[in-house]
Design a protein around this motif. Structure first.
Motif, short mmCIF file in Angstrom:
data_model
loop_
_atom_site.label_atom_id
_atom_site.label_comp_id
_atom_site.label_asym_id
_atom_site.label_seq_id
_atom_site.Cartn_x
_atom_site.Cartn_y
_atom_site.Cartn_z
N THR A 299 -4.74 11.96 -8.62
CA THR A 299 -3.67 11.33 -7.82
C THR A 299 -4.21 10.41 -6.72
N ASP A 300 -5.51 10.20 -6.68
CA ASP A 300 -6.10 9.30 -5.68
C ASP A 300 -6.17 7.89 -6.27
N PRO A 301 -5.38 6.94 -5.73
CA PRO A 301 -5.41 5.58 -6.29
C PRO A 301 -6.77 4.90 -6.12
N GLY A 302 -7.64 5.47 -5.31
CA GLY A 302 -8.97 4.89 -5.11
C GLY A 302 -9.96 5.28 -6.18
N LEU A 303 -9.55 6.12 -7.14
CA LEU A 303 -10.45 6.48 -8.25
C LEU A 303 -9.60 6.93 -9.43
N ILE A 304 -9.37 5.97 -10.34
CA ILE A 304 -8.50 6.25 -11.49
C ILE A 304 -9.32 6.15 -12.77
N GLN A 305 -9.36 7.23 -13.54
CA GLN A 305 -10.03 7.26 -14.85
C GLN A 305 -11.48 6.75 -14.79
N PRO A 306 -12.35 7.41 -14.01
CA PRO A 306 -13.74 6.95 -13.93
C PRO A 306 -14.49 7.20 -15.24
N THR A 307 -15.34 6.24 -15.62
CA THR A 307 -16.00 6.31 -16.92
C THR A 307 -17.52 6.47 -16.84
N GLN A 318 -28.49 0.29 -0.51
CA GLN A 318 -28.04 0.28 -1.91
C GLN A 318 -28.41 1.58 -2.63
N LYS A 319 -29.60 2.13 -2.32
CA LYS A 319 -30.05 3.33 -3.03
C LYS A 319 -29.15 4.53 -2.77
N LYS A 320 -28.38 4.48 -1.67
CA LYS A 320 -27.47 5.59 -1.34
C LYS A 320 -26.06 5.35 -1.86
N MET A 321 -25.86 4.22 -2.50
CA MET A 321 -24.52 3.91 -3.01
C MET A 321 -24.42 4.34 -4.47
N LEU A 322 -23.34 5.04 -4.77
CA LEU A 322 -23.06 5.43 -6.16
C LEU A 322 -21.96 4.48 -6.66
N TYR A 323 -22.27 3.74 -7.72
CA TYR A 323 -21.29 2.80 -8.27
C TYR A 323 -20.63 3.39 -9.51
N VAL A 324 -19.32 3.29 -9.55
CA VAL A 324 -18.53 3.95 -10.59
C VAL A 324 -17.62 2.92 -11.27
N THR A 325 -17.61 2.94 -12.61
CA THR A 325 -16.68 2.10 -13.35
C THR A 325 -15.47 2.94 -13.75
N SER A 326 -14.38 2.25 -14.12
CA SER A 326 -13.20 3.01 -14.53
C SER A 326 -12.48 2.30 -15.66
N SER A 327 -11.73 3.09 -16.43
CA SER A 327 -11.05 2.50 -17.58
C SER A 327 -9.82 1.69 -17.19
N VAL A 328 -9.45 1.71 -15.90
CA VAL A 328 -8.39 0.80 -15.47
C VAL A 328 -8.97 -0.38 -14.70
N GLY A 329 -10.28 -0.56 -14.82
CA GLY A 329 -10.89 -1.77 -14.29
C GLY A 329 -11.35 -1.71 -12.85
N GLN A 330 -11.43 -0.51 -12.28
CA GLN A 330 -11.97 -0.41 -10.92
C GLN A 330 -13.49 -0.37 -10.96
N VAL A 331 -14.10 -0.94 -9.94
CA VAL A 331 -15.50 -0.64 -9.62
C VAL A 331 -15.47 -0.05 -8.22
N VAL A 332 -15.94 1.20 -8.11
CA VAL A 332 -15.83 1.95 -6.87
C VAL A 332 -17.23 2.19 -6.32
N ALA A 333 -17.40 1.95 -5.02
CA ALA A 333 -18.68 2.22 -4.35
C ALA A 333 -18.52 3.48 -3.51
N VAL A 334 -19.37 4.46 -3.73
CA VAL A 334 -19.32 5.73 -3.00
C VAL A 334 -20.57 5.80 -2.12
N ASN A 335 -20.36 5.99 -0.83
CA ASN A 335 -21.49 6.06 0.09
C ASN A 335 -21.95 7.52 0.17
N THR A 336 -23.11 7.79 -0.40
CA THR A 336 -23.61 9.17 -0.44
C THR A 336 -24.65 9.42 0.64
#
Ligand code: NAG
Ligand code: NAG
Ligand code: NAG
Ligand code: NAG
Ligand code: NAG
Length: 342
Positions: A299-307, A318-336
């Motif tokens: 239910t979080d619009p910031g991460l829909i169907q991550p692939t 950059q090394k601390k960033m986790l990049y995530v793709t999604s089947s609805v076309g999002q590219v999400v950057a997660v700061n770890t």
């Protein structure tokens, strides 16, 4: 690759049509102290499937709805998805992995997106070499008898040996990037789909410390298998160990993942979570699960169907960033940041 498995939403086209009305503006969110941001959204919700990161920090992104490989510069304020190359005799791209510095292997195929079946004989592993002013592209070889090519990975220390997940046959194919020769090296019940078509068993796969780690989407499974690695010859060296059942709520299905330097796995989970799996301190038993972005209900619009997910490369930020793709076309950057994984 992963689909919505609920009846009525089985088809890429339907999923895409349903989600096409969702407009996501870049917003920061946090969950378990992992701030994340949608840094790119395809205007037409193009299905983004897999990700690899160049040493330059640039993301390489595949899609199952187009045979074009894309690049995205995550350091750019307004990132764009730039086409690099469109592969012939294919409708879809799946896994992508770097097998030599600056050289990436990816799986291309013709996929019937209404039945989610790979057209027999259409799977080709290609090489894209960025060590030139413009990328050099060549076919490494066909996986003539594979029924699916989903995730793709390399063997540490023997990078030109590629492993490809066959999510329909419940198997792993090995290809020698130097000769293009391939053969089926692993086939396990834990890699099989648990339901009829669209069959999605083994999905992501990565090798660490002589173990093949993998997800099985329909079996909701994260597991590993010890390997013996001879020269260009991978084989199982034991039984599959089931490490986690990823099904916080019914319908959760793990997709691809990345293993960090501490040996933890950051798993993309449909319909909308990143789950961090950590080995138990004792070394025995199931791995602990922590939802670090999104939630199990999706239910979080910031991460829909991550692939798929990959850590950034380049500078320390950059090394601390986790990049995530999604089947609805999002590219999400997660700061770890704050988690000691690099
Ligand atoms: C990024 O996009 C926003 C909104 O369209 C615009 O206002 C801004 O100037 C852009 N920034 C850059 C560096 O292009
Ligand atoms: C595409 O497929 C056709 C028919 O099988 C074949 O003749 C042709 O060589 C293929 N092209 C490439 C670039 O692989
Ligand atoms: C560990 O995970 C496996 C596979 O997912 C599951 O079958 C088993 O019940 C779990 N064991 C415990 C103690 O939770
Ligand atoms: C998922 O939704 C159900 C029903 O609304 C709710 O009870 C549950 O707490 C939610 N779980 C998560 C992890 O968000
Ligand atoms: C990530 O978070 C850390 C700590 O909060 C912060 O210093 C850093 O600037 C953040 N990185 C980015 C790219 O926003």
């Amino acid at each position: 690759m992963m689909l919505i498995l609920k009846p009525g939403l089985l088809v890429f086209g339907i999923l895409i049509a349903v989600q096409a009305t969702v407009v996501v503006s870049p917003t920061s969110r946090s969950s378990a102290s992992f701030p994340s941001q949608v840094i790119f959204q395809t205007p037409d919700s193009v299905f983004l499937e897999n990700i690899a990161v160049r040493a330059t920090s640039e993301l390489l992104i595949t899609s199952v709805t187009t045979p074009t490989l894309f690049a995205l510069d995550p350091t750019s304020v307004n990132a764009t998805l730039d086409p690099i190359y469109t592969f012939p005799n294919a409708t879809s791209l799946n896994g992508i992995a770097e097998y030599r510095p600056g050289v990436f292997a990816l799986a291309a195929a013709i996929i019937d997106l209404t039945t989610i079946r790979w057209f027999p004989g259409s799977i080709v592993i290609w090489s894209v070499d960025f060590n030139a002013p413009s990328p050099r592209v060549r076919a490494l070889g066909a996986l003539a008898n594979a029924q699916c090519a989903n995730g793709i990975t390399t063997l540490p220390g023997q990078l030109e040996t590629l492993l490809v997940a066959d999510c329909v046959a419940g198997a792993v194919w090995q290809m020698d990037a130097r000769t293009g020769k391939s053969r089926l090296v692993l086939q396990e019940p834990a890699m099989l789909p648990s339901a009829p078509a669209p069959a999605l068993g083994i999905n992501g796969l990565h090798v660490r410390d002589s173990h093949l780690y993998f997800t099985n989407s329909q079996q909701h499974l994260f597991a590993r298998l010890a390997l013996t690695v001879g020269r260009n010859n991978v084989a199982a060296a034991g039984a599959v160990e089931k490490l986690a059942s990823i099904e916080l709520v019914a319908g959760n299905n793990p997709d691809d993942f990345v293993v960090d330097h501490e040996g933890r796995a950051w798993v993309t989970v449909h319909p909308g979570a990143i789950v961090l799996l950590s080995p138990p301190a004792s070394g025995e038993g199931n791995w602990t699960q922590l939802t670090v972005v999104g939630n199990a209900n999706g239910t979080d619009p910031g991460l829909i169907q991550p692939t798929s997910a990959a850590f950034g490369r380049g500078n320390s930020v950059q090394k601390k960033m986790l990049y995530v793709t999604s089947s609805v076309g999002q590219v999400v950057a997660v700061n770890t940041s704050g988690y000691n994984h690099v």
